[in-house]
Design a protein around this motif. Sequence first.
Motif, mmCIF file in Angstrom:
data_model
loop_
_atom_site.group_PDB
_atom_site.id
_atom_site.type_symbol
_atom_site.label_atom_id
_atom_site.label_comp_id
_atom_site.label_asym_id
_atom_site.label_seq_id
_atom_site.Cartn_x
_atom_site.Cartn_y
_atom_site.Cartn_z
ATOM 1 N N VAL A 147 -2.731 6.583 -6.222
ATOM 2 C CA VAL A 147 -4.031 5.919 -6.322
ATOM 3 C C VAL A 147 -3.802 4.486 -6.807
ATOM 4 O O VAL A 147 -3.107 4.267 -7.799
ATOM 5 C CB VAL A 147 -4.958 6.673 -7.294
ATOM 6 C CG1 VAL A 147 -6.258 5.918 -7.478
ATOM 7 C CG2 VAL A 147 -5.219 8.081 -6.777
ATOM 8 N N GLN A 148 -4.375 3.524 -6.093
ATOM 9 C CA GLN A 148 -4.175 2.118 -6.432
ATOM 10 C C GLN A 148 -5.526 1.439 -6.690
ATOM 11 O O GLN A 148 -6.133 0.894 -5.776
ATOM 12 C CB GLN A 148 -3.419 1.399 -5.315
ATOM 13 C CG GLN A 148 -1.983 1.887 -5.138
ATOM 14 C CD GLN A 148 -1.316 1.263 -3.935
ATOM 15 O OE1 GLN A 148 -1.400 1.788 -2.837
ATOM 16 N NE2 GLN A 148 -0.652 0.133 -4.142
ATOM 17 N N TYR A 157 0.847 -1.200 0.000
ATOM 18 C CA TYR A 157 0.000 0.000 0.000
ATOM 19 C C TYR A 157 0.879 1.245 0.000
ATOM 20 O O TYR A 157 1.723 1.433 0.870
ATOM 21 C CB TYR A 157 -0.913 -0.008 1.224
ATOM 22 C CG TYR A 157 -1.619 1.304 1.474
ATOM 23 C CD1 TYR A 157 -2.406 1.872 0.483
ATOM 24 C CD2 TYR A 157 -1.491 1.957 2.694
ATOM 25 C CE1 TYR A 157 -3.056 3.089 0.715
ATOM 26 C CE2 TYR A 157 -2.138 3.167 2.937
ATOM 27 C CZ TYR A 157 -2.920 3.727 1.941
ATOM 28 O OH TYR A 157 -3.548 4.919 2.164
ATOM 29 N N GLN A 158 0.678 2.089 -1.022
ATOM 30 C CA GLN A 158 1.409 3.354 -1.120
ATOM 31 C C GLN A 158 0.404 4.494 -1.019
ATOM 32 O O GLN A 158 -0.388 4.727 -1.934
ATOM 33 C CB GLN A 158 2.179 3.426 -2.444
ATOM 34 C CG GLN A 158 3.261 2.366 -2.565
ATOM 35 C CD GLN A 158 3.918 2.370 -3.926
ATOM 36 O OE1 GLN A 158 3.516 1.637 -4.818
ATOM 37 N NE2 GLN A 158 4.918 3.213 -4.096
ATOM 38 N N PHE A 159 0.456 5.208 0.091
ATOM 39 C CA PHE A 159 -0.588 6.208 0.324
ATOM 40 C C PHE A 159 -0.501 7.383 -0.637
ATOM 41 O O PHE A 159 -1.466 8.105 -0.846
ATOM 42 C CB PHE A 159 -0.522 6.717 1.773
ATOM 43 C CG PHE A 159 0.679 7.562 2.082
ATOM 44 C CD1 PHE A 159 1.858 6.975 2.525
ATOM 45 C CD2 PHE A 159 0.641 8.937 1.924
ATOM 46 C CE1 PHE A 159 2.968 7.750 2.807
ATOM 47 C CE2 PHE A 159 1.746 9.720 2.217
ATOM 48 C CZ PHE A 159 2.919 9.116 2.654
ATOM 49 N N GLU A 160 0.672 7.575 -1.264
ATOM 50 C CA GLU A 160 0.837 8.759 -2.108
ATOM 51 C C GLU A 160 0.344 8.551 -3.538
ATOM 52 O O GLU A 160 0.342 9.497 -4.331
ATOM 53 C CB GLU A 160 2.316 9.196 -2.123
ATOM 54 C CG GLU A 160 3.244 8.322 -2.961
ATOM 55 C CD GLU A 160 3.731 7.092 -2.211
ATOM 56 O OE1 GLU A 160 4.654 6.437 -2.708
ATOM 57 O OE2 GLU A 160 3.178 6.788 -1.137
ATOM 58 N N SER A 216 -7.147 2.470 -1.039
ATOM 59 C CA SER A 216 -7.307 3.449 0.040
ATOM 60 C C SER A 216 -8.715 3.422 0.624
ATOM 61 O O SER A 216 -8.910 3.735 1.805
ATOM 62 C CB SER A 216 -6.979 4.856 -0.464
ATOM 63 O OG SER A 216 -7.797 5.185 -1.580
ATOM 64 N N GLU A 217 -9.724 3.056 -0.174
ATOM 65 C CA GLU A 217 -11.093 2.970 0.326
ATOM 66 C C GLU A 217 -11.212 1.907 1.413
ATOM 67 O O GLU A 217 -12.003 2.038 2.344
ATOM 68 C CB GLU A 217 -12.059 2.635 -0.813
ATOM 69 C CG GLU A 217 -12.263 3.731 -1.831
ATOM 70 C CD GLU A 217 -13.247 3.306 -2.901
ATOM 71 O OE1 GLU A 217 -14.421 3.054 -2.547
ATOM 72 O OE2 GLU A 217 -12.847 3.186 -4.067
ATOM 73 N N ARG A 252 -11.681 -1.387 8.350
ATOM 74 C CA ARG A 252 -10.819 -1.829 7.239
ATOM 75 C C ARG A 252 -11.481 -2.917 6.394
ATOM 76 O O ARG A 252 -10.818 -3.815 5.883
ATOM 77 C CB ARG A 252 -9.470 -2.330 7.759
ATOM 78 C CG ARG A 252 -8.593 -1.216 8.312
ATOM 79 C CD ARG A 252 -7.162 -1.658 8.482
ATOM 80 N NE ARG A 252 -6.311 -0.557 8.876
ATOM 81 C CZ ARG A 252 -4.994 -0.627 8.988
ATOM 82 N NH1 ARG A 252 -4.383 -1.763 8.727
ATOM 83 N NH2 ARG A 252 -4.285 0.422 9.347
ATOM 84 N N VAL A 282 -8.493 0.560 3.342
ATOM 85 C CA VAL A 282 -7.638 0.760 4.520
ATOM 86 C C VAL A 282 -8.068 1.959 5.357
ATOM 87 O O VAL A 282 -7.700 2.054 6.530
ATOM 88 C CB VAL A 282 -6.153 0.902 4.104
ATOM 89 C CG1 VAL A 282 -5.668 -0.339 3.386
ATOM 90 C CG2 VAL A 282 -5.937 2.137 3.235
ATOM 91 N N THR A 283 -8.838 2.874 4.780
ATOM 92 C CA THR A 283 -9.261 4.050 5.545
ATOM 93 C C THR A 283 -10.596 3.857 6.251
ATOM 94 O O THR A 283 -11.005 4.717 7.035
ATOM 95 C CB THR A 283 -9.351 5.293 4.638
ATOM 96 O OG1 THR A 283 -10.218 5.005 3.532
ATOM 97 C CG2 THR A 283 -7.975 5.685 4.126
#
Length: 585
Positions: A121-122, A116-119, A159-160, A167, A162-163
Amino acid sequence: MGMCLSGDVRGGKQAVGGAQALPTEAHNNNSASGGDAHNDAVDFFFRSRGVHALFTHIELSLSASKLRDLDITSKSDPMAVVYAKKREGTPEEIGRTEVITNSLDPAWIVKVPIAYQFEIVQPLVFHVYDVDTKYHNVSVKMIKLNEQDFLGEASCFLSEIVTKQNRTSTLNLHDKRTGVSRNLGTLSVHAEETVASRSAVEISFHCSHLANVDLFSKSDPFLRISRVVENGDCVPICKTEVINDNSNPIWRPITLSMQECGSKENPLIIECFDFNASGNHVLLGKIQKSMADLQKLHQEKSGANFVLPSAHHEKVLKSQLFVDKCIEKEQYTFLDYISSGFELNFMVAVDFTASNGNPRNPNSLHYIDPSGRLNSYQQTIMEVGEVIQFYDSDRHFPVWGFGGNPFNGVISHCFNLNGMPNSSEVEGVDGIMAAYASALHNVALAGPTLFGPVINMAGEIAGQSLAHNDRSKYFVLLIITDGVLTDLQETKDALVRASDLPLSILIVGVGGADFTQMEILDADNGRLVSSTGRVATRDIVQFVPIRDVHSGRISAVQALLEELPGQFLSYVRARDIKPRNLQVA
């Protein structure tokens, strides 16, 4: 999460999950940019080249509810496939779950790792398939998706997931192919950050006085272990094998990491089921215990009574669960060994059989193009060489040919490719390329295709290191072949013998041949058995069709190193070999 039982092959009767499976569960792709499954060997390779992605390791747990039933006489046999979209929008497969037989509400045990890279969009895409019965005894990575029934798809951003507070995202399945977007069921995706932990527990169970719920025989019990997560849901982490017709079953030991358990105090749900091929497994009882509780049961040599939930209360049963073994151990990583001085020593064997075609013919896999364009073997040597020479400290490779008529005029199934009678070693990838090009001028292609002699030669070298009590060397034999194998059973016999040695075998298939035999040797759905009935102590073979690399479906680095860490760890852990002078942070 759902309440279904997972089973990879053999109708769901073998064990699934546990810490011993983790090193090989990083599926398919990985790249320097991250965003895919994590693999220690791949990560180390890229970091050595100055590529340092900032990411958090995540594991995705998947379950589904109310899937379509496409089978006539039974329920669907679902498997989920996870894709990460590349920057240009094309999907890249990052993992597959196991197949669960006869279930419309599956909760898969196999997790899908992702960075997961928060910076950035994945985007993720999830496909669910009903797997045809003929594929139930095939490794999931070999299942041809275009031959399975499509149950639906869903998509979201990592991100949807993990945020969210718990979770977990529940997504509606739809089918873009037909335009159907209703009543296809839902897919739940739960994300958990993986925590680096060397602590693990080897544990084994037995039960007494289980209820007999089968009409003409005793129950066929197995255990499923789940971890209770923050929001109260249960995530399945492991299941034992099925013990047929037994009210007092004794299961083989399993290894659970603290990462899987959460902590020693984290609640675990242990459920005992009676296996039914229909998928309607009958709950025989359940217990909630932490790992600390299980250790106490083992110390006191006492049993814990199962309970059976009912509408108004829990019924305490006569049947009990006992802990026969509970041993804490350190589970060192692949990098722990490599960084402490353990060496990987590579050996190479090249196919010189006539099935490759006359080297003078432009259609031959061995044709040397005057323009300098590399043939399939040269491409493979160069692509594989970049990876393997990184892990081989002295970069001196024993290189053999097989299936050819070499310098002495006698067909040989293991000859020194450099033409030297007393030494097979060459220096670096350039040395392999030079020896290969020279051999094409001096070796007549012949046959048949026999792997046994080169595997035995590699085994002899690996065995010599043991004879000198050098336990810090591990050997990898790379076989490059066009895939038409003659001595399948003899090869199996050689592989079974070699499974006790510090040796892995990487088979790279070139050309467009049918590689079914290679897939048999890559025994991902069960260990190989020799002609005398001896079972391989571990899986030591990985097969990579180079056409999948060239098509872009998988990266060369990930494909080559996908299973090596797990195979290496299975060897050193079974022999209690520890890293040298390890500095534990």
